[in-house]
Design a protein around this motif. Structure first.
Motif, short mmCIF file in Angstrom:
data_model
loop_
_atom_site.label_atom_id
_atom_site.label_comp_id
_atom_site.label_asym_id
_atom_site.label_seq_id
_atom_site.Cartn_x
_atom_site.Cartn_y
_atom_site.Cartn_z
N GLN A 34 70.68 43.79 -43.08
CA GLN A 34 69.65 42.78 -43.36
C GLN A 34 68.48 43.48 -44.05
OE1 GLN A 34 70.71 43.04 -39.88
NE2 GLN A 34 72.38 41.65 -40.43
N SER A 35 68.27 43.17 -45.33
CA SER A 35 67.10 43.72 -46.03
C SER A 35 65.95 42.73 -45.86
CB SER A 35 67.41 43.96 -47.51
OG SER A 35 67.84 42.78 -48.15
N PHE A 36 64.73 43.27 -45.81
CA PHE A 36 63.58 42.40 -45.52
C PHE A 36 62.38 42.80 -46.36
CE2 PHE A 36 63.35 45.96 -42.51
CZ PHE A 36 62.02 46.36 -42.63
N ALA A 37 61.48 41.85 -46.54
CA ALA A 37 60.22 42.11 -47.23
C ALA A 37 59.15 41.19 -46.66
CB ALA A 37 60.36 41.89 -48.74
N LEU A 38 58.05 41.81 -46.28
CA LEU A 38 56.87 41.10 -45.78
C LEU A 38 55.71 41.43 -46.70
CD1 LEU A 38 55.22 39.75 -43.26
CD2 LEU A 38 54.75 42.14 -42.67
N ASN A 39 54.93 40.42 -47.10
CA ASN A 39 53.62 40.73 -47.67
C ASN A 39 52.59 39.77 -47.09
OD1 ASN A 39 53.17 38.47 -49.59
ND2 ASN A 39 54.75 39.44 -50.86
N ILE A 40 51.37 40.30 -46.91
CA ILE A 40 50.29 39.53 -46.31
C ILE A 40 48.99 39.79 -47.05
CG2 ILE A 40 51.32 39.47 -44.00
CD1 ILE A 40 49.33 41.71 -43.20
N ASP A 41 48.12 38.79 -47.05
CA ASP A 41 46.75 39.00 -47.52
C ASP A 41 46.00 39.76 -46.43
OD1 ASP A 41 47.37 37.48 -49.74
OD2 ASP A 41 46.52 35.64 -48.91
N MET A 42 45.24 40.77 -46.83
CA MET A 42 44.49 41.55 -45.86
C MET A 42 43.00 41.45 -46.17
SD MET A 42 46.89 44.88 -45.08
CE MET A 42 46.46 45.77 -46.57
N HIS A 43 42.20 41.40 -45.10
CA HIS A 43 40.75 41.20 -45.27
C HIS A 43 39.94 42.29 -44.58
CE1 HIS A 43 41.65 37.31 -47.03
NE2 HIS A 43 42.46 37.08 -46.02
N GLY A 44 40.55 43.42 -44.32
CA GLY A 44 39.83 44.51 -43.68
C GLY A 44 40.79 45.48 -43.04
N GLU A 45 40.25 46.56 -42.51
CA GLU A 45 41.07 47.61 -41.91
C GLU A 45 41.94 47.07 -40.77
OE1 GLU A 45 41.48 50.84 -42.57
OE2 GLU A 45 40.09 50.98 -44.27
N ALA A 46 41.44 46.09 -40.04
CA ALA A 46 42.19 45.58 -38.89
C ALA A 46 43.53 44.99 -39.32
CB ALA A 46 41.36 44.54 -38.14
N ASP A 47 43.57 44.41 -40.51
CA ASP A 47 44.81 43.78 -40.97
C ASP A 47 45.85 44.80 -41.39
OD1 ASP A 47 43.90 41.22 -40.49
OD2 ASP A 47 43.15 40.93 -42.54
N VAL A 48 45.43 46.01 -41.75
CA VAL A 48 46.37 47.04 -42.19
C VAL A 48 47.39 47.33 -41.09
CG1 VAL A 48 46.60 49.45 -42.91
CG2 VAL A 48 44.69 48.06 -43.77
N ALA A 49 46.92 47.39 -39.87
CA ALA A 49 47.79 47.73 -38.74
C ALA A 49 48.70 46.59 -38.31
CB ALA A 49 46.94 48.17 -37.55
N LYS A 50 48.55 45.42 -38.91
CA LYS A 50 49.34 44.26 -38.50
C LYS A 50 50.71 44.19 -39.17
CE LYS A 50 45.27 41.38 -37.57
NZ LYS A 50 44.51 40.16 -37.97
N ARG A 51 50.91 44.95 -40.25
CA ARG A 51 52.11 44.77 -41.06
C ARG A 51 53.40 45.05 -40.29
NH1 ARG A 51 50.37 48.89 -45.61
NH2 ARG A 51 49.67 49.88 -43.66
N ILE A 52 53.53 46.23 -39.74
CA ILE A 52 54.78 46.59 -39.06
C ILE A 52 54.98 45.79 -37.78
CG2 ILE A 52 56.07 48.45 -37.95
CD1 ILE A 52 54.97 50.36 -40.05
N PRO A 53 53.97 45.65 -36.90
CA PRO A 53 54.19 44.83 -35.70
C PRO A 53 54.59 43.39 -36.03
CG PRO A 53 52.23 46.17 -35.43
CD PRO A 53 52.66 46.33 -36.86
N LEU A 54 53.98 42.81 -37.07
CA LEU A 54 54.35 41.45 -37.47
C LEU A 54 55.78 41.42 -37.95
CD1 LEU A 54 53.80 38.50 -38.15
CD2 LEU A 54 52.66 39.26 -40.26
N GLY A 55 56.16 42.37 -38.80
CA GLY A 55 57.53 42.41 -39.29
C GLY A 55 58.54 42.60 -38.18
N ARG A 56 58.22 43.44 -37.21
CA ARG A 56 59.14 43.67 -36.09
C ARG A 56 59.29 42.41 -35.24
NH1 ARG A 56 60.56 49.35 -35.08
NH2 ARG A 56 61.60 48.45 -33.28
N LYS A 57 58.21 41.66 -35.05
CA LYS A 57 58.31 40.41 -34.30
C LYS A 57 59.22 39.41 -35.03
CE LYS A 57 53.87 40.51 -31.86
NZ LYS A 57 52.54 39.85 -31.72
N LEU A 58 59.08 39.35 -36.34
CA LEU A 58 59.93 38.45 -37.12
C LEU A 58 61.39 38.87 -37.05
CD1 LEU A 58 57.46 38.19 -40.13
CD2 LEU A 58 58.21 36.24 -38.72
N LEU A 59 61.66 40.17 -37.16
CA LEU A 59 63.03 40.66 -37.05
C LEU A 59 63.59 40.39 -35.66
CD1 LEU A 59 62.65 44.08 -38.91
CD2 LEU A 59 64.00 42.11 -39.71
N ALA A 60 62.76 40.52 -34.64
CA ALA A 60 63.22 40.27 -33.28
C ALA A 60 63.56 38.79 -33.07
CB ALA A 60 62.15 40.71 -32.28
#
Length: 290
Positions: free
Chosen positions: A257-283
């Motif tokens: 299963q190949s995957f791609a996530l992209n998100i709008d980011m509005h500050g440093e806090a959003d940078v850390a959200k990419r992988i946890p969000l993707g892992r939740k979606l994969l789960a």
């Protein structure tokens, strides 16, 4: 048996083809998967499934974005925000995947253990202030080293290989060490999963050696049930910031299963959200364990 794309087949030149990967339905979608044939002639017709239930994870994270997953076993594309999944953005550091492939294929970099110079200077990211090999450079997303790698490849060879790989809009401009961060080269999430599926199944028009080495440096985890490969990206321009996480999961049963996530980011806090969000979606899709 998982579907495996057949060897590379030349496509219509980019100026003459429409960029409507997700707008195509039925057999048109199969054609859009890199204009390759699938080896199993009895394979089911590919289709797109929109999953509004998965969008709740974006709301919980407080971000807007898209999510695309391509399943090798069914040729099904699962999508959150179908329109955005077709929208072109700078690949940012996700381009380190094809950059590595091209460098290894052309011999610009001998192998993933060759020590590469960072060129001196000081950086906000202190881990960039040293020479390192591709194994480490991709892990810390070392922009100065990868710019040097692109210069070793050269603009002519880079153009040639981007066209062979049918990567994004195939447009580089004139700066060989800038195009993936200055909006010349752009790619959609839907195109990312197409490219990554071909890499995951080692069906790119490149040597097995180059593809095997990039498999090795992109692997994030390996368990008895799966191997997870991935790369983040962060694009910034005045008034706009975009985050990527792309990759694939190779299952023990042979499916991918190949995957791609992209998100709008509005500050440093959003940078850390990419992988946890993707892992939740994969789960939630039962691709990875929760």
């Amino acid at each position: 048996m998982p579907l495996v794309p057949a060897p590379f087949i030349t496509r219509t030149p980019r100026a003459a083809r429409r960029r409507t990967f997700l707008s195509q339905s039925g057999c048109g979608l199969l054609a859009a998967l890199g204009a390759t044939r699938f080896a199993d002639a009895a394979a089911p017709v590919a289709h797109v499934e929109e999953r509004p239930d998965l969008a709740t994870h974006f709301k919980e994270a407080g971000v807007r974005g898209t999510w695309v997953v391509l399943d090798s076993a069914t040729a099904k594309l699962t999508v959150v925000d179908r329109r955005r999944a077709d929208k072109l953005y700078s690949p940012a550091s996700t381009f380190k995947i094809p950059n590595s492939l091209i460098a290894l294929e052309t011999g610009a970099v001998k192998d993933i253990d060759e020590i590469l110079p960072y060129g001196g200077g000081t950086y906000k990211r202190k881990e960039w202030e040293r020479d390192m090999n591709l194994r480490d450079a991709i892990r810390v997303s070392h922009l100065p080293i990868y710019r040097g790698v692109a210069r070793r490849i050269g603009l002519a060879r880079m153009n040639e290989w981007i066209a062979k790989l049918h990567y994004g809009n195939e447009t580089l401009g004139t700066e060989v060490d800038q195009f993936w961060v200055n909006d010349k080269l752009q790619i959609s999430a839907a195109e990312q999963v197409r490219f990554l599926m071909r890499l995951a199944q080692r069906s790119l028009p490149m040597s097995m050696r180059a593809q095997d080495m990039v498999h090795e440096i992109t692997r994030l985890e390996k368990t008895p049930t799966h191997a997870l490969h991935g790369k983040t990206g962060w694009y910034e321009s005045p008034g706009f910031s975009l985050g990527w996480w792309v990759g694939w999961v190779a299952q023990a049963n042979g499916s991918v299963q190949s995957f791609a996530l992209n998100i709008d980011m509005h500050g440093e806090a959003d940078v850390a959200k990419r992988i946890p969000l993707g892992r939740k979606l994969l789960a939630q899709m039962n691709v990875l364990a929760a």
